[in-house]
Scaffold this motif. Structure first.
Motif, PDB file in Angstrom:
ATOM      1  N   ILE A 141       0.887  -1.177   0.009  1.00 22.54           N
ATOM      2  CA  ILE A 141      -0.183   0.000   0.014  1.00 22.54           C
ATOM      3  C   ILE A 141       0.904   1.343   0.046  1.00 22.54           C
ATOM      4  O   ILE A 141       1.900   1.417   0.914  1.00 22.54           O
ATOM      5  N   LEU A 142       0.515   2.079  -0.745  1.00 23.74           N
ATOM      6  CA  LEU A 142       1.499   3.241  -0.826  1.00 23.74           C
ATOM      7  C   LEU A 142       0.647   4.327  -0.416  1.00 23.74           C
ATOM      8  O   LEU A 142      -0.474   4.558  -0.704  1.00 23.74           O
ATOM      9  N   ALA A 153      -5.314  11.263   8.018  1.00 26.05           N
ATOM     10  CA  ALA A 153      -6.381  10.548   7.390  1.00 26.05           C
ATOM     11  C   ALA A 153      -5.991   9.285   6.501  1.00 26.05           C
ATOM     12  O   ALA A 153      -6.214   8.232   6.607  1.00 26.05           O
ATOM     13  N   ALA A 154      -4.916   9.630   5.720  1.00 23.85           N
ATOM     14  CA  ALA A 154      -4.405   8.681   4.579  1.00 23.85           C
ATOM     15  C   ALA A 154      -3.687   7.369   5.319  1.00 23.85           C
ATOM     16  O   ALA A 154      -3.881   6.503   5.072  1.00 23.85           O
ATOM     17  N   TYR A 155      -2.921   8.062   6.475  1.00 22.58           N
ATOM     18  CA  TYR A 155      -2.273   7.160   7.219  1.00 22.58           C
ATOM     19  C   TYR A 155      -3.105   6.012   8.126  1.00 22.58           C
ATOM     20  O   TYR A 155      -2.910   5.161   8.202  1.00 22.58           O
ATOM     21  N   MET A 242      -2.633  -0.478  -4.184  1.00 23.49           N
ATOM     22  CA  MET A 242      -3.374   0.675  -3.756  1.00 23.49           C
ATOM     23  C   MET A 242      -2.599   2.002  -3.472  1.00 23.49           C
ATOM     24  O   MET A 242      -1.509   1.741  -2.857  1.00 23.49           O
ATOM     25  N   VAL A 243      -3.052   3.177  -3.903  1.00 17.62           N
ATOM     26  CA  VAL A 243      -2.519   4.307  -3.405  1.00 17.62           C
ATOM     27  C   VAL A 243      -3.467   5.176  -2.621  1.00 17.62           C
ATOM     28  O   VAL A 243      -4.808   5.224  -3.255  1.00 17.62           O
ATOM     29  N   ILE A 244      -3.076   5.806  -1.590  1.00 21.72           N
ATOM     30  CA  ILE A 244      -3.982   6.470  -0.864  1.00 21.72           C
ATOM     31  C   ILE A 244      -3.483   7.565  -0.546  1.00 21.72           C
ATOM     32  O   ILE A 244      -2.179   7.988  -0.561  1.00 21.72           O
ATOM     33  N   ILE A 245      -4.211   8.792  -0.636  1.00 21.13           N
ATOM     34  CA  ILE A 245      -3.905  10.318  -0.523  1.00 21.13           C
ATOM     35  C   ILE A 245      -4.888  10.946   0.278  1.00 21.13           C
ATOM     36  O   ILE A 245      -6.125  10.835  -0.107  1.00 21.13           O
ATOM     37  N   PRO A 278      -5.760   0.791  -7.988  1.00 23.24           N
ATOM     38  CA  PRO A 278      -6.731   1.981  -7.602  1.00 23.24           C
ATOM     39  C   PRO A 278      -6.192   2.952  -6.681  1.00 23.24           C
ATOM     40  O   PRO A 278      -5.126   2.595  -6.094  1.00 23.24           O
ATOM     41  N   VAL A 279      -6.962   4.000  -6.903  1.00 21.91           N
ATOM     42  CA  VAL A 279      -6.714   5.092  -5.978  1.00 21.91           C
ATOM     43  C   VAL A 279      -7.620   5.491  -4.737  1.00 21.91           C
ATOM     44  O   VAL A 279      -8.863   5.635  -5.260  1.00 21.91           O
TER      45      VAL A 279
END
Length: 284
Positions: A141-142, A153-155, A242-245, A278-279
């Motif tokens: 997971i990025l 929130a992303a973390y 997955m990328v989370i921002i 997926p983002v």
């Protein structure tokens, strides 16, 4: 904000129509409910394409697999946003929406409308058309580090997902893309004083996140002219699942900023356009 995102959930809503691309958002919703507790409500928006019976049956199977509380309610009015807002008045903690996979034309306007209208915590999931369905075990997971409060929130979302979804050998990578101005050669970026200060600050932030989360995080800095392109390329190189921002509502909704070529909204929209996995946009 950290405490807010860690608070056990009471009710989570997942709007869906049964179209391709929505299943990944459903998987994320089930994973979060499994870890945080509460009830997941599927808000089925009826369409001319049918009753989505097959999709609903798949959702029920996943709910049984995860052993979580799940029910489906139907909505068949034309004004979808209005109907969703009325349902939210019944008391929900989180809304998880899919952005679909029918191409990226107009994607920015869809994201803008959802962020502007939905008043509660929001997770928006975009699945590239070529990707398919998320695996039941994630390896990587990025988390995109932006040096803003919304990073928390992303973390937190990454931490929740990693507890139930990440494989034993899986990892969370914090990626900090730094735009290098044309006046600085890319191969000499590390000696630029301003960029060196940014990287030092990034590493300090990651140290704090590791302490708060109790989970290992691998920090990676990307030097590039185009941050979105660099992040998209890197996520493909490391086979990220997955990328989370984290997304700042006010900055993303700024119409003035959206017109600027290197603006915050342009960075997020361009990341969605270029992504190969997926983002997930986490909007406090």
């Amino acid at each position: 904000m950290r405490e807010e995102w860690l608070t056990p959930l009471s009710k989570v809503i997942f709007p869906f129509t049964g179209r391709d691309g929505e299943f990944n958002a459903a998987l994320i919703a089930f994973q979060i409910i499994e870890e945080m507790g509460g009830e997941l409500v599927g808000f089925h928006v009826l369409s001319e394409e049918g009753s989505a019976a097959g999709f609903k049956e798949e959702l029920l199977k996943v709910a049984r697999k995860f052993k979580v509380s799940f029910r489906i309610i139907c909505y068949d009015e034309r004004n979808i946003i209005s109907g969703l807002l009325n349902e939210l008045k019944r008391g929900y903690d989180l809304c998880i929406c899919s952005l679909g996979i029918k191409g990226v034309k107009g994607l920015g306007s869809v994201v803008r409308k959802l962020i502007n209208k939905i008043p509660i915590k929001l997770l928006l999931v975009y699945t590239p058309e070529s990707y398919g369905v998320l695996p039941y075990t994630l390896n990587r997971i990025l988390v995109t580090h932006t040096m803003m409060d919304e990073d928390v929130a992303a973390y937190m979302v990454a931490m929740v997902l990693s507890k139930s979804w990440l494989s034993i050998k899986g990892e969370i990578i914090a990626v900090y893309p730094i735009r290098v101005p044309s006046s600085v050669p890319i191969d000499l970026t590390y000696v630029a004083e301003e960029i060196e200060r940014k990287e030092d600050s990034f590493l300090k932030d990651i140290g704090s996140e590791i302490k708060e989360m109790g989970s290992p995080i691998l920090p990676v800095t990307l030097y590039a002219r185009d941050k979105a392109e660099a992040l998209a390329v890197y996520s493909k190189e490391v086979n990220a699942d997955m990328v989370i921002i984290g997304v700042n509502r006010r900055r993303y909704l700024s119409r003035l900023a959206s017109l600027m070529p290197l603006s915050y909204p342009r960075f997020i929209n361009e990341l969605l356009r270029r992504a190969s996995c997926p983002v997930l946009l986490a909007v406090p």
